[in-house]
Design an enzyme around this catalytic site. Structure first.
Site: not given
Lengths: 364, 364, 364
Positions: C267-269
């Site tokens: 997922g992002h970050n």
């Protein structure tokens, strides 16, 4: 609902049944009309319209029989009898019936005939934008736009390779196989006949093999290059975005008639026995040996280097941590509950060993 | 950190707020400077630099407010008040503030303006290497390099089709939809407006349908060809490498505003109600009916042929084995423990039924 | 079994060992023959044939040593001694041995030499059908058929970009990296050196970010456009159809030496520390921070916004719901059982909290 053939290409009901492969099935048409309808498509009882054939396999839908707008319906003998009686009582003619003791299977065989008929309409040539090397192409091969086939690939008769597929050097694809758009076959993949691969599947990616290597200045893991291939049998189906890794030295093997749904991951060196079926999102780690006629529910997971015998059925979302030497059905799923109840039970679950000791103390 | 527009294209803060869709939100700019800064990009409080707008939505990051290098900051009214007081005490001017009771939502709306502005810079034409058949193309359509669009597709205004996409005959894509590179749309996929699909997604692959067929000389399973389509609503988002299968006879249906993350698998004939959101790796088997406004945590799994009502929230990694007829939050996850503790508890778990009998014996 | 080089390109055993990177390892060749064999490929003990090198790393396969048809075998010193004795007793010469205390690692290093030799045979040019914009290309770059590289990408020396890859504007690929066919790199992806990506991977898709937005006439969710990038270190491997989302504002970060198997979702970050390895089908939600040298079994799942320290090992199919601040092995898997037994135990599991109260009552 789906009209599949233009009206002038649609067979009459009797022509359709003669043309379809109904081997092993017995059936008969019951009709009070002089002329049998043309069948241009297929539909559900509730959704079928004019010139469409429907079927009733699940008794749950029997109430839809009378109001169906289908041009003909496949039904089991007992349903046919009661339906005839109902029609007679109502003084209505009704549409032609195809009576067969296995309506769903007869429907499947007829649907396959439509599928082949539609496939027959594909252009049988190599699209001008495809990049095809020095390749052995069989008769009647269709290669879609922007597909890439590297030197030395061997493509059997009547194979269809969709747009944007990549077929590496040294691949072999057996007669009648069908690759939907955007499939990757790495080097050293061998496919049997009549095998079907959905879009986005990747066959022959590197197995996940690393040796721990503390002396490696570039990190803990030293890659084990993967030189084996993937060997896929006849009549296999491989779902969209499913991945099957190449073996480390020998081939990963997928047996005849295996059916793999979408988003499945098969690790390197794994062997899957004939006619085993896996639902979506299943994962199989490396070097597992799985028997014939097994089934795996969605998202089931199999650890590596273990053996599962024939006729084992693993429930959805269940993890197989060790070998299974007895046929049967196996499950490992946490039962769903309202979150508050789950919280309470999960808290106790963390103390199960202590709980057992308390019971032992009480017993003593 | 991300500068999104060239300085000469960057709006001033007031221009930006006037241009963004702030419907339903109230806001005001507080600034002691004569001239408002140009905003060329967006950033976190800690990461934003000159000509970037930051926001404070989570009180946890409030300590970063004073040291932020952002050119302007979106804050809630109470934060604005305390920040002004702190600045006054320190005798410092501070950067302009945008005061809004919902800073995160205002940030989202402004970010959407930047997204549209960047999208507006895409070339609005068909790349010379795309293979486009006899297709209905709306105004302002962008087709990337090496995309394939088959005869009979209908592409609405302002649609963007990325490089290497495959759009089969008979697909329809509504106005303003956006397909990132390497998406596959099989025949019979209908998409609404403003729908976004990430790279690698496969829409319309064959559903996983087989009839057991002992008489089939080629194996246990007889394929049920899949003739339905996929019908996708407006304002849907579909993640990278997500797969949605076509229906057997009727359409698989994805409602308006549904948000699907990456690597999700949606089986054939499934219906997903409007505004339901699913996190990564979720799997939904065939013919499930899922309500509106539901949420599913990552890797949750839903079995087939069941119904889930509106406003149900399934926790991550939880398996739904039967229908849910009451809104609420449901969970089915084994609690994580150190492996040694897990081993002990798991051993007892295998004997739970026996354990209960021992308790009963004690009670009697 | 796999012959990897043509006979005239195959080195002799001593040439091979001199050419391979054996740094940190000591080894010696034991041979009674005057001339050492040419080594054209590698194989298992049971599968290797003439001109192939095999290895024995797992004592379980020692019985295959005598019957192996390999031209040379890598063995540990103790195995070499007992094998020599057995050969002497039988009056047989045997094939040359390479004696090394870490046979598997030496095999890995030799296999890597073959891998590089085969890679060296790739054409080092841009295929005429590739669509390459205004790009900075290093020396010795290979771009496959129908790949797309947008303006402004920076491609280091000796990079290989497979057929049908999409490399967006502003990507950077470090020297010696290798992308198999049909990989997508969105805008703003930075890759280090010697990084390997398998087919179908998607790097930089939008993170799954939405703000609840009741005022939005188009639904519950307002998209947070994702403007960060993905930053990938050196010597990383990313599996087939794996997806790594771009950050919302800053980069998703994959550390040096990280190994990701197929079908993984990041997922992002998220940040993944150096040399962490994840098996197939793992999912990591957004904004997780994962330490160095961790391992994750297949299908493990990590929730978002949590921290896992270095040297944590998560078992297959286990869900991490909260931060882990102590190295060690953690598990959360339901134990598999025959379905009937599972049903009984699962029924009790739903009543665990009640069961504990009954034990408490008995104790009082």
């Amino acid at each position: 609902m789906p009209i599949l053939l233009a009206p002038d290409q649609a067979p009459t009901l009797d022509e359709l049944l003669a043309a379809a492969d109904t081997s092993g099935l017995t059936w008969q048409i019951e009709s009070s009309a002089d002329v049998l309808p043309r069948i241009a498509g297929l539909g559900t009882l509730a959704g079928a319209g004019a010139s469409e054939l429907a079927f009733l396999a699940n008794p749950r839908y029997q109430s839809q029989l009378e109001s169906s707008q289908a041009s003909a319906i496949i039904v089991a003998p007992d349903v046919a009898a009661s339906h005839r009686a109902a029609l007679a009582a109502a003084g209505v003619a009704g549409c032609p019936l195809v009576v067969c003791s296995e309506p769903y299977l007869l429907y499947a065989r007829i649907a396959q005939w439509f599928d082949r008929a539609m496939r027959g309409q594909l252009p049988r040539d190599v699209h001008r934008t495809a990049v095809v090397g020095d390749v052995s192409l069989g008769n009647g091969v269709s290669v879609g736009p922007l597909a890439v086939i590297e030197d030395g690939a061997i493509i059997g008769d009547d194979v269809v390779i969709g747009a944007g597929c990549f077929i590496a050097a040294g691949s072999r694809i057996g007669a009648g196989s069908f690759l939907h758009p955007r499939v990757s076959l790495y080097r050293g993949v061998t496919m049997g006949e009549r095998t079907l691969i959905q879009s986005g599947a990747v066959i022959g990616g590197d197995g996940f093999g690393f040796a721990p290597d503390k002396r490696n200045p570039r990190g803990l893991w030293s890659k084990i290059p993967q030189f084996g291939g993937v060997s896929i049998g006849n009549d296999v189906e491989i779902g969209a975005n499913t991945t099957i890794d190449r073996g480390a030295l020998e081939d990963t093997r997928i047996g005849d008639g295996v059916k793999l749904d979408n988003q499945i991951q098969i690790g390197h060196n794994t062997q899957i026995g004939a006619h085993t079926a896996m639902a979506g999102c299943v994962g199989v780690a490396g070097s597992a040996i799985i028997g014939e006629r097994c089934t795996f529910g969605g998202s089931a997971m199999v650890l590596g280097h273990l053996t599962i015998v024939d006729d084992v059925h693993i429930s959805a979302a269940s993890l197989v941590m060790s070998s299974i030497d007895k046929p049967g059905r196996y499950t490992a799923a946490f039962p769903l509950a309202e979150h508050r109840d789950w919280e309470k039970n999960a808290a106790v679950l963390r103390q199960l060993a202590r709980l057992r000791r308390r019971i032992q103390a009480l017993e003593e």
